[in-house]
Design a protein around this motif. Structure first.
Motif, PDB file in Angstrom:
ATOM      1  N   THR A   8      50.398  26.521  33.254  1.00  0.00           N
ATOM      2  CA  THR A   8      49.700  27.299  34.058  1.00  0.00           C
ATOM      3  C   THR A   8      49.624  28.755  33.915  1.00  0.00           C
ATOM      4  O   THR A   8      50.233  29.148  33.005  1.00  0.00           O
ATOM      5  CB  THR A   8      50.052  27.067  35.629  1.00  0.00           C
ATOM      6  N   LEU A   9      48.756  29.470  34.253  1.00  0.00           N
ATOM      7  CA  LEU A   9      48.711  31.011  33.892  1.00  0.00           C
ATOM      8  C   LEU A   9      49.834  31.677  35.021  1.00  0.00           C
ATOM      9  O   LEU A   9      49.968  31.268  36.181  1.00  0.00           O
ATOM     10  CB  LEU A   9      47.263  31.635  34.257  1.00  0.00           C
ATOM     11  N   ARG A  10      50.500  32.486  34.604  1.00  0.00           N
ATOM     12  CA  ARG A  10      51.139  33.382  35.051  1.00  0.00           C
ATOM     13  C   ARG A  10      50.617  34.685  35.631  1.00  0.00           C
ATOM     14  O   ARG A  10      49.898  35.407  34.974  1.00  0.00           O
ATOM     15  CB  ARG A  10      52.410  33.741  34.596  1.00  0.00           C
ATOM     16  N   PHE A  11      50.773  34.913  36.971  1.00  0.00           N
ATOM     17  CA  PHE A  11      50.113  36.041  37.780  1.00  0.00           C
ATOM     18  C   PHE A  11      48.419  36.062  37.174  1.00  0.00           C
ATOM     19  O   PHE A  11      48.008  37.216  36.634  1.00  0.00           O
ATOM     20  CB  PHE A  11      50.665  37.404  37.458  1.00  0.00           C
ATOM     21  N   PRO A  12      47.736  35.104  37.706  1.00  0.00           N
ATOM     22  CA  PRO A  12      46.390  35.204  37.267  1.00  0.00           C
ATOM     23  C   PRO A  12      45.782  36.246  38.254  1.00  0.00           C
ATOM     24  O   PRO A  12      45.933  36.416  39.287  1.00  0.00           O
ATOM     25  CB  PRO A  12      45.777  33.796  37.581  1.00  0.00           C
ATOM     26  N   ARG A  13      44.385  36.894  37.619  1.00  0.00           N
ATOM     27  CA  ARG A  13      43.904  37.887  38.409  1.00  0.00           C
ATOM     28  C   ARG A  13      42.334  37.520  38.017  1.00  0.00           C
ATOM     29  O   ARG A  13      42.012  37.504  36.844  1.00  0.00           O
ATOM     30  CB  ARG A  13      44.210  39.070  38.315  1.00  0.00           C
ATOM     31  N   PHE A  14      41.374  37.634  39.158  1.00  0.00           N
ATOM     32  CA  PHE A  14      39.960  37.543  38.982  1.00  0.00           C
ATOM     33  C   PHE A  14      39.537  38.537  38.186  1.00  0.00           C
ATOM     34  O   PHE A  14      40.056  39.796  38.595  1.00  0.00           O
ATOM     35  CB  PHE A  14      39.259  37.102  40.306  1.00  0.00           C
ATOM     36  N   LYS A  15      38.620  38.432  37.183  1.00  0.00           N
ATOM     37  CA  LYS A  15      38.078  39.594  36.494  1.00  0.00           C
ATOM     38  C   LYS A  15      36.490  39.620  36.568  1.00  0.00           C
ATOM     39  O   LYS A  15      35.975  40.663  37.181  1.00  0.00           O
ATOM     40  CB  LYS A  15      38.267  39.287  34.950  1.00  0.00           C
ATOM     41  N   LYS A  16      35.748  38.564  36.586  1.00  0.00           N
ATOM     42  CA  LYS A  16      34.314  38.580  37.090  1.00  0.00           C
ATOM     43  C   LYS A  16      33.703  37.303  37.181  1.00  0.00           C
ATOM     44  O   LYS A  16      34.317  36.096  36.560  1.00  0.00           O
ATOM     45  CB  LYS A  16      33.615  39.433  35.959  1.00  0.00           C
ATOM     46  N   LEU A  17      32.621  37.054  37.791  1.00  0.00           N
ATOM     47  CA  LEU A  17      31.919  35.943  37.776  1.00  0.00           C
ATOM     48  C   LEU A  17      31.096  35.667  36.604  1.00  0.00           C
ATOM     49  O   LEU A  17      30.263  36.650  36.137  1.00  0.00           O
ATOM     50  CB  LEU A  17      31.194  35.779  38.975  1.00  0.00           C
ATOM     51  N   GLY A  66      41.320  34.987  56.754  1.00  0.00           N
ATOM     52  CA  GLY A  66      41.378  33.867  57.708  1.00  0.00           C
ATOM     53  C   GLY A  66      39.923  33.270  57.875  1.00  0.00           C
ATOM     54  O   GLY A  66      38.934  33.808  58.293  1.00  0.00           O
ATOM     55  N   GLY A  67      39.669  32.129  57.903  1.00  0.00           N
ATOM     56  CA  GLY A  67      38.485  31.437  58.251  1.00  0.00           C
ATOM     57  C   GLY A  67      37.458  31.188  57.027  1.00  0.00           C
ATOM     58  O   GLY A  67      36.605  30.508  57.093  1.00  0.00           O
ATOM     59  N   ASN A  68      37.950  32.032  55.809  1.00  0.00           N
ATOM     60  CA  ASN A  68      37.092  31.878  54.526  1.00  0.00           C
ATOM     61  C   ASN A  68      38.062  31.330  53.428  1.00  0.00           C
ATOM     62  O   ASN A  68      39.248  31.341  53.607  1.00  0.00           O
ATOM     63  CB  ASN A  68      36.415  33.002  54.284  1.00  0.00           C
ATOM     64  N   LEU A  69      37.489  30.907  52.440  1.00  0.00           N
ATOM     65  CA  LEU A  69      38.291  30.439  51.156  1.00  0.00           C
ATOM     66  C   LEU A  69      38.691  31.526  50.684  1.00  0.00           C
ATOM     67  O   LEU A  69      37.951  32.812  50.181  1.00  0.00           O
ATOM     68  CB  LEU A  69      37.499  29.725  50.207  1.00  0.00           C
ATOM     69  N   GLY A  70      40.147  31.811  50.460  1.00  0.00           N
ATOM     70  CA  GLY A  70      40.731  33.156  49.900  1.00  0.00           C
ATOM     71  C   GLY A  70      41.374  33.047  48.666  1.00  0.00           C
ATOM     72  O   GLY A  70      41.417  34.054  47.983  1.00  0.00           O
ATOM     73  N   SER A  71      41.469  31.797  48.182  1.00  0.00           N
ATOM     74  CA  SER A  71      41.944  31.475  46.719  1.00  0.00           C
ATOM     75  C   SER A  71      41.210  30.249  46.302  1.00  0.00           C
ATOM     76  O   SER A  71      40.726  29.408  46.974  1.00  0.00           O
ATOM     77  CB  SER A  71      43.379  31.359  46.675  1.00  0.00           C
ATOM     78  N   ASP A 120      32.388  39.711  45.774  1.00  0.00           N
ATOM     79  CA  ASP A 120      32.708  38.610  44.806  1.00  0.00           C
ATOM     80  C   ASP A 120      32.656  37.279  45.696  1.00  0.00           C
ATOM     81  O   ASP A 120      32.393  36.296  45.363  1.00  0.00           O
ATOM     82  CB  ASP A 120      34.113  38.893  44.248  1.00  0.00           C
ATOM     83  N   TYR A 121      33.529  37.468  46.714  1.00  0.00           N
ATOM     84  CA  TYR A 121      33.725  36.330  47.590  1.00  0.00           C
ATOM     85  C   TYR A 121      32.231  35.704  47.971  1.00  0.00           C
ATOM     86  O   TYR A 121      31.573  34.772  48.256  1.00  0.00           O
ATOM     87  CB  TYR A 121      34.365  36.758  48.756  1.00  0.00           C
ATOM     88  N   GLN A 122      31.327  36.883  48.326  1.00  0.00           N
ATOM     89  CA  GLN A 122      30.096  36.366  48.941  1.00  0.00           C
ATOM     90  C   GLN A 122      29.226  35.902  48.005  1.00  0.00           C
ATOM     91  O   GLN A 122      28.415  34.870  48.222  1.00  0.00           O
ATOM     92  CB  GLN A 122      29.405  38.073  49.424  1.00  0.00           C
ATOM     93  N   GLU A 123      29.362  36.408  46.599  1.00  0.00           N
ATOM     94  CA  GLU A 123      28.319  35.894  45.566  1.00  0.00           C
ATOM     95  C   GLU A 123      28.778  34.284  45.545  1.00  0.00           C
ATOM     96  O   GLU A 123      28.184  33.566  45.114  1.00  0.00           O
ATOM     97  CB  GLU A 123      28.848  36.778  44.208  1.00  0.00           C
ATOM     98  N   ILE A 124      30.230  34.220  45.147  1.00  0.00           N
ATOM     99  CA  ILE A 124      30.751  32.622  45.128  1.00  0.00           C
ATOM    100  C   ILE A 124      30.303  31.550  46.260  1.00  0.00           C
ATOM    101  O   ILE A 124      29.792  30.745  45.721  1.00  0.00           O
ATOM    102  CB  ILE A 124      32.168  32.814  44.959  1.00  0.00           C
ATOM    103  N   ARG A 125      30.423  32.292  47.393  1.00  0.00           N
ATOM    104  CA  ARG A 125      29.851  31.494  48.424  1.00  0.00           C
ATOM    105  C   ARG A 125      28.223  31.450  48.278  1.00  0.00           C
ATOM    106  O   ARG A 125      27.908  30.201  48.449  1.00  0.00           O
ATOM    107  CB  ARG A 125      29.835  32.321  49.918  1.00  0.00           C
TER     108      ARG A 125
END
Length: 998
Positions: free
Chosen positions: A635-644, A531-536, A568-573
């Motif tokens: 679209t992609l089914r069940f996508p999951r982040f792998k790396k930046l 909550g309060g941050n971009l989660g997806s 990962d979230y921190q690096e994207i931010r």
């Protein structure tokens, strides 16, 4: 009217209920105040939920009891809280607890319809009721509950919590209110009976006036049916009555559970424990797929005398139970009723009889049963069928097709079709105790299929894992849901997941996994701990038109929210900070991002970012599917982040045309593979592919214009390239030549132009066949070129390394030259110089001759399946997966010593301090992982090591041990950090990021 004629008095609801439930209890006093629910039940249960699993015992005073609350488990503490509340209700109110249970378990109350109110609607109502300015801080926080607050991020993502935060600033009451539980139920019935805002607002306003902020917060959770009190309905049922769960399974009626089981000393009669006609029940569900086909098949084959199991296609529709009973009002008539898996009645849609003109299905069933059938209950799947394509249509169109069929049953458009796969009740008899094989025989005897409207779902008999793999590849090729394996010797188990039924979905299989480089173009605020941050994030494909007046543009393609760590979230931010903008639906940034749906703006994000200001992420997915919710139409089914992908910008991310080309190439490869794998003597007829295939073979590939990193790998080497390449990537002859040139090599169009020319070929063309006649030189496959490039791309900063030839690299080997090739791999063809990928390791294991041993499980399977069924049902209902569910279905082996020659993990070396291993092992156990005691266990999915305590030789020895273990699947070799980071972030992270490669 005659004076003697007596006009009956109108019956009230209470009289109707007394007639239907003659033994129902009646309370002797008014119901408790509503605030007693949160003071004595909801709040205490929530507090227990926050306690750790184990607590140090408090110091007891002299003379205190030996029994302390701190010694009780959280489960026992919850039972005590619930038991105290129920005991008080019986004592002060009476035996009819139904009014309270409707509020305690709102998602199980089928008698009250849905309110049609979600967070956004309730937020708008509260703004009007409290007369808050929409532009004020509180108005903003209420209407944008997923977004961070203007002054703080407290309660972001928790709507009920944010309502409490705002209500507490301007409460109408500070003390608990005076509304009783009965009054709240009456008001909620009125609220559910209307969809008009002007009728709903006065009801919500009365709640606001008569409740304090905490009461109102719990009321909102009841309306949203998201209680989150830490205790499940199963616990509530068990405390209420020992047969409560069983009765709910066969009836789906909370009212019956409360009224028929009000006395805990009176148990259900045997005849009341089974399903009943025209009464909804909770169906049997398929167990989740195990990670080993061998293990799944072994569960299906309890005896060697009868090893047969059944394979059914998993349909993409809605689970439905269809009841039929005689209709005495019409000669030869039949009446029908249908319910979904969630106990929602759909009789209004599919019909209540063969003469129901509004029935999208039943009007076609006049001759669907043999004459001897009087009553029946069928279990199956309702799907949408397109007659023109003679193929099923996506699940989301089912209700639309049913409504169209109601209006005109004779068109050739999409229609609902019921695929029956089980029969549970026949002519007054519950037959769930009979075997599936016997039930299917009965089904085939009594049904007369109605073409493409009412059919028996086919199955295939099998005995081996090979047959499962073949069927799975076929359903993947046709974009089907997957498979269901069934034990034909099994009984039907109400409201359970059991190994007798197992689902096998393509998205679970890593061999169909994929990686694509996509650019982030939007973000969605998360809930709960996010909550309060971009989660997806919304990811897009780059529009291919460099000459366009709008070159910086992407089409929406998929939404990714899993696999991210906090880092990962921190690096994207970090890379995008200050570049995000709020999405304005009135002025969408169509010059940069194009969504689906036109003005409807499907999947619109909360925030957006220019592609040139954004980052590229590598995304794993199961498959590609059709979707009108994204601009790509897929679209992609069940996508999951792998790396930046820090090495890429938006211009080098995957473009629309590159994706389409890639998809086309993969489909062709699948068709060729399907044709070539058949080694039977019969001539095979190729089946036309109706739908998009799963994408495969795209592993961190750059866009079509990027042929590989430039370097000096092939300096001073001469090449003669004769054919294109199809593996591991599809490249034309010209692209291969460019790849060689970019890395320092020289290209010639004959092998005699200069000495020591390396000849490259993959197929036997006329030119290749002519050269083979001389047989005085080796011919190498193009895969060697790509492996060299890929290996040096991984080893950035190290000197360029030319890989030695391996048997897999060779198209032709001269006589007496095999030894110098074979010396570069171990006895199982595992390379000494090159990083072997997972698919190759799987192939290596398939070629080994191994002895299979089955693991012994000490856990009670019946209890385990009940727990799994309950947890999965909560997840399916929208709850976040609990931390104890994270590693469910995985089997870990923790390596604490150098493996011995026999591969059992034992060694004569003295043990070291393995505290980190112990912590990781305990974490894994708590998160439902199975722990293997030996590497010989055939179903190990992950081998966990502590690199800090292992030398290079230890790891090499472990890898060799893995190469000789039993089982077809190669486990992931990962460090302890993978377990701890996955646990810390509450999601399974990509194993490659934690692989041990020293």
């Amino acid at each position: 009217m005659d004076s003697d004629e007596i006009v009956p008095e109108p019956r009230n609801v209470e009289e109707d209920l007394d007639e239907k439930y003659p033994n129902r209890p009646h309370n002797t006093a008014p119901t408790l105040p509503f605030h007693e629910l949160y003071l004595n039940l909801f709040h205490p249960l929530s507090q227990i939920k926050k306690k750790p699993a184990t607590t140090a015992p408090a110091k007891r005073k002299v003379g205190s009891s030996n029994k302390s609350a701190t010694h009780q488990s959280p489960y026992e503490l919850r039972r005590d809280v619930i038991a105290r509340f129920i005991s008080r209700w019986r004592k002060e109110v009476g035996n009819d607890i139904y009014p309270a249970f409707r509020l305690i378990l709102p998602d199980k109350d089928r008698d009250r319809p849905m309110y049609g109110m979600k967070e956004k609607v309730i937020g708008k109502m509260l703004v009007k009721i409290m007369k808050i300015n929409k532009e004020s801080e509180d108005g903003y926080n209420l209407l944008n509950w997923k977004l961070p607050g203007q002054s703080s991020t407290r309660m972001a993502g928790d709507f009920a919590g944010r309502c409490y935060d705002i209500l507490s600033k301007r409460p109408m009451r500070t003390e608990p209110g005076d509304m009783s539980i009965e009054e709240v139920n009456e008001k909620l019935d009125k609220l559910a009976a209307t969809s008009k805002e002007d009728e709903q607002i006065p009801i919500m306003a009365e709640f606001y006036r008569r409740m304090n902020p905490e009461e109102f917060m719990w009321l909102i959770r009841i309306i949203l049916r998201q209680m989150k009190v830490g205790a499940t309905e199963r616990t509530m049922f068990h405390v209420w009555h020992p047969d409560a769960e069983n009765l709910y399974s066969i009836s789906s009626s909370l009212r019956r559970v409360c009224w028929e089981l009000h006395d805990p000393n009176i148990r259900l009669e045997a005849e009341d424990r089974g399903i009943a006609l025209m009464q909804c029940f909770q169906p049997q569900l398929a167990q989740f797929q195990m990670h080993s086909f061998d293990r799944m098949v072994s569960r299906m084959q309890p005896t060697e005398e009868d090893p047969v199991f059944w394979i059914e296609e998993k349909l993409d529709g809605e689970r439905m139970q269809l009841h039929m009973a005689p209709d005495d009002s019409v000669a030869g008539g039949r009446r029908f009723a249908s319910w979904s898996r969630k106990a929602k009645e759909y009789t209004y849609l599919y019909g209540n009889g063969i003469y129901d003109e509004n029935g999208a299905l039943t009007r076609h069933l006049k001759d669907a049963f043999v004459n001897e059938v009087q009553s029946v209950i069928l279990d199956g799947e309702m799907v949408t069928w397109d007659p023109e394509q003679d193929a099923p249509v996506a699940f989301g169109t089912l209700k639309t097709a049913a409504l169209a069929e109601q209006r005109n049953p004779f068109t050739n458009g999409p229609r609902p079709m019921f695929r029956v796969f089980d029969i549970l009740y026949l002519n007054g008899k519950d037959i769930t105790k009979y075997t599936l094989r016997d039930r299917r025989k009965a089904l085939q005897r009594i049904l007369r299929p109605v073409h493409r409207r009412f059919e028996i779902h086919p199955y295939q008999e099998a005995t081996t894992t090979t047959e499962v793999e073949t069927c799975l590849r076929n359903v993947v090729a046709e974009a089907s849901e997957g498979l269901v394996l069934k034990n034909p010797r099994s009984q039907y188990r109400l409201n359970e997941r059991h190994d007798d039924w197992m689902k096998v979905k393509p998205e679970y299989m890593t061999e169909f996994g994929e990686s694509l480089d996509l650019v982030i173009v939007g973000g969605y605020y998360g809930q709960g701990h996010r909550g309060g941050n971009l989660g997806s994030f919304l990811c897009g494909l780059r529009v291919d038109n460099p000459n366009s007046s709008q070159p910086e543009k992407c089409w929406s393609f998929c939404k990714v929210g899993g696999g991210f760590t906090a880092a990962d979230y921190q690096e994207i931010r970090h890379h995008t900070d200050g570049k995000w903008m709020k999405w304005d639906s009135k002025k969408p940034p169509t010059e940069f991002i194009e969504l689906s749906g036109g003005d409807a703006q499907h999947e619109k994000p909360d925030m957006w970012i220019k592609p040139s200001d954004s980052v590229v992420i590598c995304v794993k997915a199961a498959s590609v599917g059709v979707s009108d919710m994204f601009r790509m139409g897929q679209t992609l089914r069940f996508p999951r982040f792998k790396k930046l992908r820090k090495d890429k910008n938006w211009k080098s991310a995957l473009s629309i045309q590159e994706f389409l080309d890639l998809k086309s190439n993969v489909e062709q490869e699948h068709r060729e593979k399907e044709f070539n794998v058949d080694n039977s003597r019969r001539k095979r007829v190729k089946r036309a592919v109706k739908k998009a295939l799963t994408i495969a073979g795209y592993d961190e590939k750059e866009n079509a214009q990027y042929l590989g990193p430039s370097g000096h790998i092939f300096d001073q080497l001469n090449f003669f390239i004769m054919t294109d390449a199809s593996y591991p990537e599809k490249k034309s002859k010209g692209e291969l030549e460019q790849l060689v040139k970019a890395n320092g090599g020289r290209i010639y169009q004959t092998n005699t132009a200069v000495p020591d020319t390396i000849c490259i070929a993959e197929r036997r063309t006329v030119k290749v066949a002519s050269l083979l006649k001389s047989a005085n030189f080796n011919i190498v496959k193009p895969s060697w070129l790509m492996d060299c490039v890929k290996q040096n791309e991984k080893d950035v900063g190290l000197p360029d390394l030319l890989l030695p030839f391996e048997p897999r690299h060779m198209f032709f080997i001269m006589e007496d030259r095999d030894e110098e090739i074979n010396i570069n791999v171990d006895p199982f063809n595992d390379s000494y110089a090159r990083d072997t990928n997972v698919d190759e390791l799987k192939e290596i294991l398939k070629q080994m001759e191994i002895n299979k041993k089955q693991s012994n499980h000490s856990l009670d399977p019946h209890t385990l399946h009940k727990v799994e069924s309950h947890i999965q049902a909560k997840i399916d209902s929208g709850y976040t997966a609990p931390c104890g569910w994270l590693f469910r279905g995985l089997r870990f082996y923790f390596s604490t010593q150098t493996p011995s020659a026999n591969g059992d993990g034992a060694s004569s070396k003295p043990e070291m301090d393995h505290t980190p291993i112990c912590v990781a092992r305990n974490t894994a156990r708590f998160a439902s992982a199975n722990i293997a005691t030996s590497l010989k266990s055939p179903d190990v999915t992950h081998v966990i090591v502590n690199p800090a305590t292992m030398s290079r030789e230890d790891i090499i020895s472990l890898r060799k041990s893995l190469a000789t273990r039993a089982g077809k699947k190669i486990p992931h070799l990962v460090s302890l950090d993978w377990v701890q980071e996955s646990w810390k972030n509450g999601t399974l992270l990509d194993e490659e990021r934690f692989s041990v490669s020293r």
